[in-house]
Design an enzyme around this catalytic site. Structure first.
Site: not given
Lengths: 119, 98, 123, 98, 123, 119
Positions: A77-79
């Site tokens: 998941v892209c931070v």
């Protein structure tokens, strides 16, 4: 063959994550490797442990977690996108991890194919 | 290359943009884009024209869901998710026209 | 494992700025990709050409004007920016309206360029 | 009634559907729909044609954000968020063409 | 406070089913509105007409087929269903393809009907 | 005049919620009443207390909370839509409450105008 998957929309609102999931299942059934599934834009909402769909509906988050467990998938998941949208470790479903956008570029380099699902 | 379109041709410009730019290869219609390959849809002739230069596929489960399976135009091949995987494997590059 | 691999990445920008976040978050991927020493191309077509329009003033919508970032791309060695002629024409724009130097090409040239890529990401 | 459109005319069919059905009243273009009322846009003539039967407004802050303020076509009125509120108050019904 | 007030509500459905959730969640609002004894109309135009297509089979996409719910609407006294002729035509559909009885009307008639409403919700 | 507002898209991904917010501020400044703001579809994601946008960006959730506090706004999140998307009391930002779809219909009945913001 090694696939990487990019998912840009959240659960339920758009069909994109459903299609991506069924694509991944089919690819694994054919013996392909899923190198990484990267969740970007609203796609990060697929990792919320708090979702609770009606009982007669599919549970999109749980089936990603289950597929990840069965096939040791790397669900990233892209931070930056996740912080904007309220996904943090405290509401992150099992099997997902939060990391940087570099993981997407790296997946694009390492996989034989990158397929995008979005709106 | 493999071009993937998932938007209805009468709601968005994705299919039109794809067909304007694409240089052969294959086109896979998924999700709401499957309507483009159904008889009577105003976009169907664009698909017919495109078939001169590229192979056109449609995701069967999406046609079924929408009750449009018996209206698929001739010359378009219906595939399942496994066929989708094969298409991605077959073409070195793919692009989703979001 | 990716040590030394150089792939041709293309980022296709087809959406207008501000109405949705795709333009901004696409730019964030582009900037990261620079760190991986890949061969990066950016394409602007359809409403994506509006991302490069000069004179954006976002104070009134209380959003961040990210258009200056396009000017900074060459500092990241991202210099291959392509714009489709037909998209400019349909929107009444010319090269002079854009805030960075780009290569304008026809739809057919754009299609051929896409065919030479390894990875195409569309936002 | 007041018709509100927030989608780019070259990406989606919302403006076209609105203009097909609307019977007079007013049209307010917001967000990406403001491009429709700019000189040189392929949809601008639809707006010009629509002005025969309805008043056309555009949300100024959205034009500014997109750097298109100096290209607004003649006859379209630019309003702020307060003008948006006034329009909603003025017309008994409104519809957002999503 | 809303005791006794009856307003004309119109729900405008313009999106295809399954590709997005709007059709399903719109239907959920419609069902709730029945409990408030309002004067409810449903409009199907553009890709929204596909919501009413007979023969939907969603097993393959692992989603719920909610189209039978449209047949249940008259049990909730929701009986005013309008479909735009031009939208059917552009999609190769006729009234026979739809799974409920509807009133088909022209774009102009649809526009006039909208003008008579108090609240219009578009999904 | 009494307004009701319907918001159908989440924060950051679409401009809809920004436009709705600026509309509400303008309406309040003109002395109108905002009877209720109803969050539906992905709009429910506007109420997540966990969002953390970059410091140079607007904080969409917090500014709704603040506006609600200042003007005693009724911000209602649809329970069915919220459960599907992982919004619950535990990650609900201040000033929002979770309730049923009936609150939307009721707002449509009671308000003089209902305005929808979405995608």
């Amino acid at each position: 063959m090694k696939f990487a998957i990019l998912i840009n929309e959240g659960p339920y609102q758009h069909q994109a994550t459903d299609t991506a999931f069924l694509f991944c299942k089919a690819a694994l059934a054919k013996g392909h490797e899923i190198r990484r599934v990267f969740f970007y834009h609203d796609g990060v909402n697929n990792s919320s442990s708090l979702t609770e769909p009606p009982q007669d509906d599919r549970n999109i988050v749980q089936r990603w977690s289950k597929l990840a467990e069965e096939h040791k998938l790397d669900l990233v998941v892209c931070v930056a996108a996740a912080l904007r949208r309220g996904i943090k470790d405290e509401n992150l479903a099992p099997g997902f991890r939060i990391s940087g956008l570099g993981q997407l570029v790296e997946a694009g380099i390492e996989a034989d194919r990158l397929v995008t699902f979005g709106d | 290359m493999l071009h993937i379109v998932n938007k209805s041709p009468l709601e968005r410009n994705a299919l039109e943009s794809c067909l304007r730019v694409a240089q052969g290869g294959a086109l896979l219609l998924t999700e709401d884009a499957v309507y483009a390959a159904t008889r009577g849809n105003a976009a169907a002739e664009k698909i017919t024209a495109a078939m001169a230069g590229m192979k056109v596929y449609v995701l069967g489960p999406d046609l079924d869901a929408r009750g449009m399976t018996d209206r698929l135009i001739e010359g378009v091949t219906s595939v399942g998710y496994d066929g989708f995987v094969d298409l991605v494997a077959e073409y070195p590059t793919n692009q989703s026209w979001l | 494992m990716s040590e030394g691999t150089v792939k041709k990445f293309m980022f296709v920008n087809r959406k207008a700025p501000y109405g949705t976040i795709y333009a901004l978050e696409s730019l964030e991927v582009v900037l990261i990709s620079a760190a991986f020493d890949q061969d990066v191309s950016l394409v602007f077509m359809d409403d994506g050409v509006f991302q490069l329009k000069k004179g954006q003033q976002t104070k009134g919508i209380e959003n961040k004007n990210f258009s200056p970032t396009y000017r900074a791309l060459d500092g990241y060695d991202i210099e291959k920016l392509y714009v489709e002629q037909e998209s400019l024409d349909a929107r009444g724009l010319t090269e002079d309206d854009l805030l960075v130097d780009v290569t304008v090409m026809s739809k057919a040239e754009m299609g051929k360029l896409m065919e030479t890529m390894d990875v195409v990401l569309s936002f």
